[in-house]
Design an enzyme around this catalytic site. Structure first.
Site, PDB file in Angstrom:
ATOM      1  N   HIS A  31       0.835  -1.209   0.000  1.00  0.00           N
ATOM      2  CA  HIS A  31       0.000   0.000   0.000  1.00  0.00           C
ATOM      3  C   HIS A  31       0.865   1.251   0.000  1.00  0.00           C
ATOM      4  O   HIS A  31       1.904   1.292   0.643  1.00  0.00           O
ATOM      5  CB  HIS A  31      -0.905   0.015   1.230  1.00  0.00           C
ATOM      6  CG  HIS A  31      -2.117  -0.862   1.087  1.00  0.00           C
ATOM      7  ND1 HIS A  31      -3.269  -0.663   1.791  1.00  0.00           N
ATOM      8  CD2 HIS A  31      -2.342  -1.928   0.287  1.00  0.00           C
ATOM      9  CE1 HIS A  31      -4.165  -1.578   1.443  1.00  0.00           C
ATOM     10  NE2 HIS A  31      -3.628  -2.362   0.544  1.00  0.00           N
ATOM     11  N   PRO A  72      -3.371   0.269  19.281  1.00  0.00           N
ATOM     12  CA  PRO A  72      -3.169  -0.185  17.903  1.00  0.00           C
ATOM     13  C   PRO A  72      -3.362   0.883  16.820  1.00  0.00           C
ATOM     14  O   PRO A  72      -3.096   0.611  15.648  1.00  0.00           O
ATOM     15  CB  PRO A  72      -4.210  -1.297  17.737  1.00  0.00           C
ATOM     16  CG  PRO A  72      -5.238  -1.024  18.773  1.00  0.00           C
ATOM     17  CD  PRO A  72      -4.542  -0.349  19.907  1.00  0.00           C
ATOM     18  N   LYS A 108       1.702  -0.122  15.260  1.00  0.00           N
ATOM     19  CA  LYS A 108       3.136  -0.186  15.567  1.00  0.00           C
ATOM     20  C   LYS A 108       3.576  -1.412  16.375  1.00  0.00           C
ATOM     21  O   LYS A 108       4.766  -1.743  16.397  1.00  0.00           O
ATOM     22  CB  LYS A 108       3.559   1.063  16.361  1.00  0.00           C
ATOM     23  CG  LYS A 108       3.609   2.316  15.536  1.00  0.00           C
ATOM     24  CD  LYS A 108       4.872   2.373  14.695  1.00  0.00           C
ATOM     25  CE  LYS A 108       4.769   3.348  13.546  1.00  0.00           C
ATOM     26  NZ  LYS A 108       4.547   2.768  12.249  1.00  0.00           N
ATOM     27  N   TYR A 136       4.237   6.669  10.265  1.00  0.00           N
ATOM     28  CA  TYR A 136       3.389   5.514   9.946  1.00  0.00           C
ATOM     29  C   TYR A 136       4.174   4.440   9.196  1.00  0.00           C
ATOM     30  O   TYR A 136       4.057   3.247   9.491  1.00  0.00           O
ATOM     31  CB  TYR A 136       2.173   5.974   9.126  1.00  0.00           C
ATOM     32  CG  TYR A 136       1.080   4.934   9.063  1.00  0.00           C
ATOM     33  CD1 TYR A 136       0.107   4.844  10.053  1.00  0.00           C
ATOM     34  CD2 TYR A 136       1.028   4.012   8.010  1.00  0.00           C
ATOM     35  CE1 TYR A 136      -0.885   3.885  10.014  1.00  0.00           C
ATOM     36  CE2 TYR A 136       0.039   3.037   7.960  1.00  0.00           C
ATOM     37  CZ  TYR A 136      -0.912   2.980   8.969  1.00  0.00           C
ATOM     38  OH  TYR A 136      -1.883   2.012   8.922  1.00  0.00           O
TER      39      TYR A 136
HETATM   40  P1  FAD Z   1       3.059 -11.790  21.599  1.00  0.00           P
HETATM   41  O1  FAD Z   1       2.562 -11.811  20.226  1.00  0.00           O
HETATM   42  O2  FAD Z   1       2.101 -11.503  22.710  1.00  0.00           O
HETATM   43  O3  FAD Z   1       3.773 -13.177  21.869  1.00  0.00           O
HETATM   44  C1  FAD Z   1       4.126 -13.616  23.155  1.00  0.00           C
HETATM   45  C2  FAD Z   1       4.079 -15.131  23.180  1.00  0.00           C
HETATM   46  O4  FAD Z   1       4.496 -15.574  24.465  1.00  0.00           O
HETATM   47  C3  FAD Z   1       2.675 -15.654  22.980  1.00  0.00           C
HETATM   48  O5  FAD Z   1       2.677 -16.646  21.977  1.00  0.00           O
HETATM   49  C4  FAD Z   1       2.286 -16.199  24.327  1.00  0.00           C
HETATM   50  O6  FAD Z   1       1.387 -17.291  24.236  1.00  0.00           O
HETATM   51  C5  FAD Z   1       3.628 -16.614  24.882  1.00  0.00           C
HETATM   52  N1  FAD Z   1       3.677 -16.666  26.341  1.00  0.00           N
HETATM   53  C6  FAD Z   1       3.065 -15.878  27.248  1.00  0.00           C
HETATM   54  N2  FAD Z   1       3.349 -16.276  28.493  1.00  0.00           N
HETATM   55  C7  FAD Z   1       4.167 -17.339  28.381  1.00  0.00           C
HETATM   56  C8  FAD Z   1       4.786 -18.199  29.319  1.00  0.00           C
HETATM   57  N3  FAD Z   1       4.602 -18.018  30.634  1.00  0.00           N
HETATM   58  N4  FAD Z   1       5.557 -19.196  28.862  1.00  0.00           N
HETATM   59  C9  FAD Z   1       5.733 -19.395  27.534  1.00  0.00           C
HETATM   60  N5  FAD Z   1       5.169 -18.601  26.594  1.00  0.00           N
HETATM   61  C10 FAD Z   1       4.395 -17.598  27.016  1.00  0.00           C
HETATM   62  N6  FAD Z   1      -0.850  -4.528  16.927  1.00  0.00           N
HETATM   63  C11 FAD Z   1      -1.110  -3.877  15.811  1.00  0.00           C
HETATM   64  O7  FAD Z   1      -0.200  -3.250  15.261  1.00  0.00           O
HETATM   65  N7  FAD Z   1      -2.372  -3.930  15.277  1.00  0.00           N
HETATM   66  C12 FAD Z   1      -3.403  -4.639  15.870  1.00  0.00           C
HETATM   67  O8  FAD Z   1      -4.509  -4.698  15.356  1.00  0.00           O
HETATM   68  C13 FAD Z   1      -3.152  -5.321  17.059  1.00  0.00           C
HETATM   69  N8  FAD Z   1      -4.122  -6.048  17.686  1.00  0.00           N
HETATM   70  C14 FAD Z   1      -3.827  -6.686  18.865  1.00  0.00           C
HETATM   71  C15 FAD Z   1      -4.802  -7.403  19.564  1.00  0.00           C
HETATM   72  C16 FAD Z   1      -4.518  -8.032  20.779  1.00  0.00           C
HETATM   73  C17 FAD Z   1      -5.604  -8.808  21.511  1.00  0.00           C
HETATM   74  C18 FAD Z   1      -3.222  -7.920  21.326  1.00  0.00           C
HETATM   75  C19 FAD Z   1      -2.886  -8.587  22.658  1.00  0.00           C
HETATM   76  C20 FAD Z   1      -2.246  -7.225  20.610  1.00  0.00           C
HETATM   77  C21 FAD Z   1      -2.527  -6.593  19.390  1.00  0.00           C
HETATM   78  N9  FAD Z   1      -1.546  -5.884  18.677  1.00  0.00           N
HETATM   79  C22 FAD Z   1      -1.829  -5.237  17.548  1.00  0.00           C
HETATM   80  C23 FAD Z   1      -0.191  -5.822  19.107  1.00  0.00           C
HETATM   81  C24 FAD Z   1       0.678  -6.848  18.381  1.00  0.00           C
HETATM   82  O9  FAD Z   1      -0.081  -7.961  18.042  1.00  0.00           O
HETATM   83  C25 FAD Z   1       1.793  -7.161  19.338  1.00  0.00           C
HETATM   84  O10 FAD Z   1       2.563  -5.978  19.514  1.00  0.00           O
HETATM   85  C26 FAD Z   1       2.692  -8.313  18.898  1.00  0.00           C
HETATM   86  O11 FAD Z   1       1.974  -9.522  18.969  1.00  0.00           O
HETATM   87  C27 FAD Z   1       3.927  -8.384  19.781  1.00  0.00           C
HETATM   88  O12 FAD Z   1       4.615  -9.572  19.560  1.00  0.00           O
HETATM   89  P2  FAD Z   1       5.373 -10.286  20.745  1.00  0.00           P
HETATM   90  O13 FAD Z   1       6.029 -11.461  20.126  1.00  0.00           O
HETATM   91  O14 FAD Z   1       6.178  -9.307  21.489  1.00  0.00           O
HETATM   92  O15 FAD Z   1       4.241 -10.736  21.769  1.00  0.00           O
HETATM   93  C1  PHB Z   2      -5.333  -4.351  11.197  1.00  0.00           C
HETATM   94  O1  PHB Z   2      -5.595  -5.226  12.040  1.00  0.00           O
HETATM   95  O2  PHB Z   2      -5.431  -4.568   9.983  1.00  0.00           O
HETATM   96  C2  PHB Z   2      -4.916  -3.013  11.668  1.00  0.00           C
HETATM   97  C3  PHB Z   2      -4.876  -2.745  13.024  1.00  0.00           C
HETATM   98  C4  PHB Z   2      -4.488  -1.494  13.451  1.00  0.00           C
HETATM   99  C5  PHB Z   2      -4.148  -0.514  12.538  1.00  0.00           C
HETATM  100  C6  PHB Z   2      -4.196  -0.786  11.193  1.00  0.00           C
HETATM  101  C7  PHB Z   2      -4.579  -2.041  10.749  1.00  0.00           C
HETATM  102  O3  PHB Z   2      -3.791   0.729  12.972  1.00  0.00           O
END
Ligand code: FAD
Ligand code: PHB
Length: 390
Positions: free
Chosen positions: A72, A292, A296, A384
């Site tokens: 995009h 969200p 980021k 962005y």
């Molecule tokens: P996570 O993806 O949370 O991964 C952490 C992992 O550790 C998970 O698989 C978990 O199961 C595991 N874990 C937890 N505790 C333990 C333990 N005790 N032992 C072993 N494993 C464990 N960001 C956006 O930009 N747009 C969005 O629309 C958006 N929607 C989101 C919706 C939700 C519900 C959440 C929670 C986050 C969202 N985010 C979004 C943020 C984005 O998804 C996160 O920033 C991203 O997943 C971060 O990755 P991570 O690997 O740091 O953490």
């Molecule tokens: C998406 O889930 O597609 C998404 C979430 C947050 C944003 C943009 C896109 O700001």
């Protein structure tokens, strides 16, 4: 059991770190408390910065992303019954964003790890980390009903906001900064072709709405709701009706389709400093959360592990801990930029409960400014798509 880097969490941060280290000949073991199916189906982010795409491609997990990711060049901001395009690429020297679901990023990383026959244990229970301030930090856990102990050189806490690593750091070490928002997002995934080619961020008197997508056949849509919103009160019909009101525009219709998934996400800003204690390094959501609105969270998580992987490579190759010692500060610079941008987008676009008309007028003025001033639009655009240097 022994390994060089013990990684807690198989989200985007943990899996990408494992892949980057593997490419540099550094061993790791990844421990995840959920099942493979759960981790691969958990619907979250969808917007990848160009730097994130470049990192995944360089790490050897970008083939499907390059084939299926949707490039995009702009986003749209809607307010006061009008839509305004922010031409991201024109304003940032050609940089782009790519739409590719976090579920797909995770699937690609899991497949790469398992195909290379490298340790990735799902459903690891009772994970605890200890001896963090020693040269031999340990992870104990239960897997397939057997207790294990893993001795490591360092531990990477990539276990998200609710994980065990951050709370294992002794009291008084970390400083927390946070902000709660009085709203959340109700999100749906719908089997319908997106009604617009680009994302639409809509400011509306009934609250914020966002049109996003996952593929030419899958739409991802959000509406601002209460943080504790009861999903049971939201039939598919009610969700579509609300989306029509908030995203609707004269001469344009939002196409509806079967709702495949729905959920409510609360919103918060959160950072801990430093992102390290002894031989434990925190990365991704374990150390920071953004609302969200700026898209980021995932991008920031991958930036952390890129910095951490480079530091670990340097430590193993030279014996110098200079980059490891600089990890927290180097990561936090980008973290705070993303924290500010996400907070700024959030307060510009959401309706605050009890929000006064003064606040509303400021939002509309800000929106008019970013959609009419090239300087203001460029600032939004470069944040962005992801700043190259922070
Ligand atoms: P996570 O993806 O949370 O991964 C952490 C992992 O550790 C998970 O698989 C978990 O199961 C595991 N874990 C937890 N505790 C333990 C333990 N005790 N032992 C072993 N494993 C464990 N960001 C956006 O930009 N747009 C969005 O629309 C958006 N929607 C989101 C919706 C939700 C519900 C959440 C929670 C986050 C969202 N985010 C979004 C943020 C984005 O998804 C996160 O920033 C991203 O997943 C971060 O990755 P991570 O690997 O740091 O953490
Ligand atoms: C998406 O889930 O597609 C998404 C979430 C947050 C944003 C943009 C896109 O700001």
């Amino acid at each position: 059991m022994r390994t060089q880097v013990g990684i807690v969490g198989a989200g985007p941060a943990g899996l990408t770190l494992a892949q980057l280290l593997h490419r540099e000949g550094i061993e790791s073991v990844v421990l995840e408390d959920r099942s493979r199916e759960y981790v691969e189906q958990r619907i979250r982010a969808g917007v990848l910065e160009q730097g994130t795409v470049d990192l995944l491609v360089a790490a050897g997990v970008g083939d499907r992303l390059r084939r299926e990711g949707l490039v995009h060049h702009g986003i749209e901001l809607q307010f006061d019954g009008e839509r305004h395009r922010i031409p991201l690429s024109d304003l940032t020297g050609g940089r782009t964003i790519v739409i590719y679901g976090q579920t797909e990023v995770v699937k690609d990383l899991v497949r790469a790890r398992l195909e290379a026959d490298l340790p990735l244990l799902f459903e690891a229970a009772d994970v605890t980390v200890s001896d963090l301030d020693s040269e031999r930090p340990r992870i104990s856990f239960t897997h397939a009903s057997r207790a294990h102990e893993l001795e490591c050189d360092v531990i990477a806490g990539c276990d998200g906001f609710h994980g065990v690593c951050r709370p294992s750091i002794p009291a008084g070490v970390l400083r927390e900064y946070s902000r709660e928002y009085p709203f959340g997002w109700l999100g749906i995934l719908a089997a319908v072709a997106p009604s617009n080619d680009e994302l639409i961020y809509a400011h509306h008197e009934r609250g914020f709405a966002l049109l996003s997508l996952r593929s030419p056949e899958l739409c991802r849509l959000y509406i601002q709701c209460r943080p504790d919103e009861d999903l049971a009160a939201w039939s598919d019909e009610r969700i579509w009706a609300e989306l029509q009101l908030r995203l609707g525009l004269k001469g344009w219709t939002l196409a509806e389709g079967p709702v495949l998934e729905k959920g409510v996400t609360g919103m918060r800003s959160f950072v801990v400093e430093p992102m390290r204690y002894g031989r434990l390094f925190l990365a991704g959501d374990a150390a920071h959360i953004v609302p969200p609105t700026g898209a980021k969270g995932l991008n920031l998580a991958l930036h952390d592990v890129r910095v951490l992987a480079e530091a670990l490579v340097s430590w193993y190759e030279t014996g110098s801990s200079a980059l490891l010692d600089a990890y927290s500060e180097a990561s936090l610079q980008r973290v705070w930029r993303a924290e500010h941008f996400s907070w700024w987008m959030t307060q510009m676009l959401h309706r605050s409960d009890g929000g006064d008309d003064f606040g509303l007028k400021l939002q509309l003025s800000q929106l008019r400014y970013v959609t009419t001033s090239t300087a203001a639009a460029t600032s939004l655009a470069e944040n962005y798509v992801g700043l190259e240097q922070v």
